[in-house]
Design an enzyme around this catalytic site. Sequence first.
Site, mmCIF file in Angstrom:
data_model
loop_
_atom_site.group_PDB
_atom_site.id
_atom_site.type_symbol
_atom_site.label_atom_id
_atom_site.label_comp_id
_atom_site.label_asym_id
_atom_site.label_seq_id
_atom_site.Cartn_x
_atom_site.Cartn_y
_atom_site.Cartn_z
ATOM 1 N N ASP A 146 -1.786 -25.516 94.256
ATOM 2 C CA ASP A 146 -1.714 -26.302 95.349
ATOM 3 C C ASP A 146 -0.398 -27.411 94.224
ATOM 4 O O ASP A 146 -0.531 -28.366 92.929
ATOM 5 C CB ASP A 146 -2.397 -27.687 95.855
ATOM 6 N N ASP A 185 4.593 -8.962 102.308
ATOM 7 C CA ASP A 185 3.445 -7.989 103.033
ATOM 8 C C ASP A 185 4.313 -8.790 104.552
ATOM 9 O O ASP A 185 5.465 -9.553 105.522
ATOM 10 C CB ASP A 185 2.475 -9.133 103.600
ATOM 11 N N ASP A 245 0.476 -23.444 97.632
ATOM 12 C CA ASP A 245 1.947 -23.407 97.813
ATOM 13 C C ASP A 245 2.656 -22.432 97.653
ATOM 14 O O ASP A 245 2.826 -21.948 95.866
ATOM 15 C CB ASP A 245 2.608 -24.743 98.583
ATOM 16 N N ASN A 250 1.463 -30.428 96.277
ATOM 17 C CA ASN A 250 1.634 -31.637 96.853
ATOM 18 C C ASN A 250 0.333 -32.106 96.739
ATOM 19 O O ASN A 250 -0.402 -33.099 97.498
ATOM 20 C CB ASN A 250 2.341 -31.233 97.893
ATOM 21 N N GLU A 303 -1.441 0.003 104.143
ATOM 22 C CA GLU A 303 -2.759 -0.373 104.366
ATOM 23 C C GLU A 303 -3.278 0.461 104.876
ATOM 24 O O GLU A 303 -3.082 1.107 105.748
ATOM 25 C CB GLU A 303 -2.662 -2.157 104.781
ATOM 26 N N ASP A 343 -9.028 -8.693 100.265
ATOM 27 C CA ASP A 343 -9.580 -8.055 102.008
ATOM 28 C C ASP A 343 -11.451 -7.676 101.347
ATOM 29 O O ASP A 343 -12.031 -7.312 101.751
ATOM 30 C CB ASP A 343 -9.586 -7.458 102.786
ATOM 31 N N ASP A 396 0.680 -4.247 106.734
ATOM 32 C CA ASP A 396 -0.436 -4.556 106.908
ATOM 33 C C ASP A 396 -0.809 -3.975 108.596
ATOM 34 O O ASP A 396 -0.459 -3.681 109.049
ATOM 35 C CB ASP A 396 -0.047 -6.173 106.954
#
Length: 582
Positions: free
Chosen positions: A52, A129, A60, A54, A285, A352, A231
């Site tokens: 992260d 993806d 992000d 921010n 996938e 997953d 996916d």
Amino acid sequence: MNIKRALIILTIIPSLIACKNKEVQQESNSSAEKQWWKEAIVYQIYPRSFKDSNGDGVGDLRGIISKLDYIQSLGITAVWLNPIYSSPNDDNGYDVSDYRNIMKDFGTMKDFDELLKGLHDRKIKLVMDLVVNHSSDEHEWFKQGRSSRTSPYRDYYHWWNAERGKPPYRYSLFDLNHDAWRYDATTNAYYLHYFSRKQPDLNWENPKLRQEVYNMMKFWADKGIDGFRLDAFQFAAKDTTFKPLPKGYEKNFTQYYAVQPGLHKYLREMNDQVFSKYNVMSVAEGAGRNLQDAHDMVDADRHELNMAYAFDAVDLAKPNGYSLVKLKQVFTHWDSAFADKGWLSIFLANHDQARLVTRFGNDSPQFREPSAKMLATFIMTMRGTPYWYNGDELGMTNIRFTDVKDYRDVQTLNEYQNQKNKGADMNAFMKQIAFSSRDNGRTPFQWDASANAGFTTGTPWIKINPNYTSINAAVEEKDANSPLSYFKKIVQLRKDNLTLVYGKYTLLDKGNDKVYAYLREGEGKKMLIVLNFSKDSAETNLELNIANAKVLMDNYAAGSSVADANGHIKLKPYEAVVCELK
């Protein structure tokens, strides 16, 4: 030139051309044909949990940018990025509301462009993806389609008008009641969703929908990305008559959901319009219902996809353990089926799944490090393109939540309620998800021993594993014997030895329930890999002359395996040895 001779030549040339074309085709279908995506080492990044930048508690794009040097230091050659498109986040980005924009939590398109350039500057490719079995119910297509039965977007999705009665039951993987039909009062109709009710399935029978998807893919390919991971796409084709299915079919729902008629048409069309126009890799996938399904998707002469990944192996892990003999059978079965044609992915973990070392190794303080190294050795020495999930190079472990309120995953939370509604043993269920829930693999990356593991200055979106003070990248980068340091070495070994990419795989001592041993032969070399998958000392008799074997890797710092010239090898718990045979 003699006319008779000319006629003979004219007769022979087409046959010669045909033979040559056949040779070229056979070569292009061979597993040994060299391609960049076969030699790739793919590192999967889960953006929400990586870094992260921010302080909002969510990983992000700028966070990833700040860690590009770390990613490069691993030696990997490609990054697979989980969805970063605009999304209301019902399923952590796998419910896309705008395929051409970046989720606000993750940043801006400018950030994405900078990330892509930063990866490419470091000779790392980027795989995106592609989530097009379904969209979000907040996508403009669905909002328009649900507004009226006459909307031009109505047929972008699957609808069942209520005056026909309730539609035949379809199983939903994520829904509270596992019912894949959701009633929508606006038009007095039901829409189909194989996953969450906020993930309506797209209607691939509609050529307008397909063209929208291909144009969107070209948008990203034109930006310079290097591949797509499809996916849940094996479920995209449906029998839209929705005839009733046998009672109890949901126990083996893939037989009725995966690779249904029409899927290969869509994949060939996608290949023709997108993949063939760009130097991108493509991976599905799921590999279908059987080996033939997989071959039909990935064999070169099919002009569909480059590779797929099957779940047979990852599904073996249970709280009470798994059979190594069965694991060997699964990997050997798939390898033999694709030895001469087609290509597969090699993996045991992703977003997953729960953590790799918890499921297939041993996350106790005594054995976490050697088993993490052993598993890295396995993934990096098998034939196929290896996929590695971020954090597993540190040996990150399951967090094992004890309170359901700590979970964030829609699948876990809905299944908790389903089990509660059925009056199930909830203590047993909590133990099960502590082992298997997807959230175990989604806790934030452990960068250092500072507050929140160096992941964020704010409140993390999901709790951080308390063991981050001892298991983190900063500690392991300074330790030459850490799982992280070992991971970098085994990655380099694979890159330096194409034998480990293209070489023949031969299973040895197949009945041994503790040791997984195999040969890799080709590219002028013969390599032996011996892995102890148990917490006990173990032995294997390989009946090989290994008197002059050169040990290339051993996950015990001093190198502790004991072997004789006839191939009798003694291994320490979770020991991994890679040798070159003369």
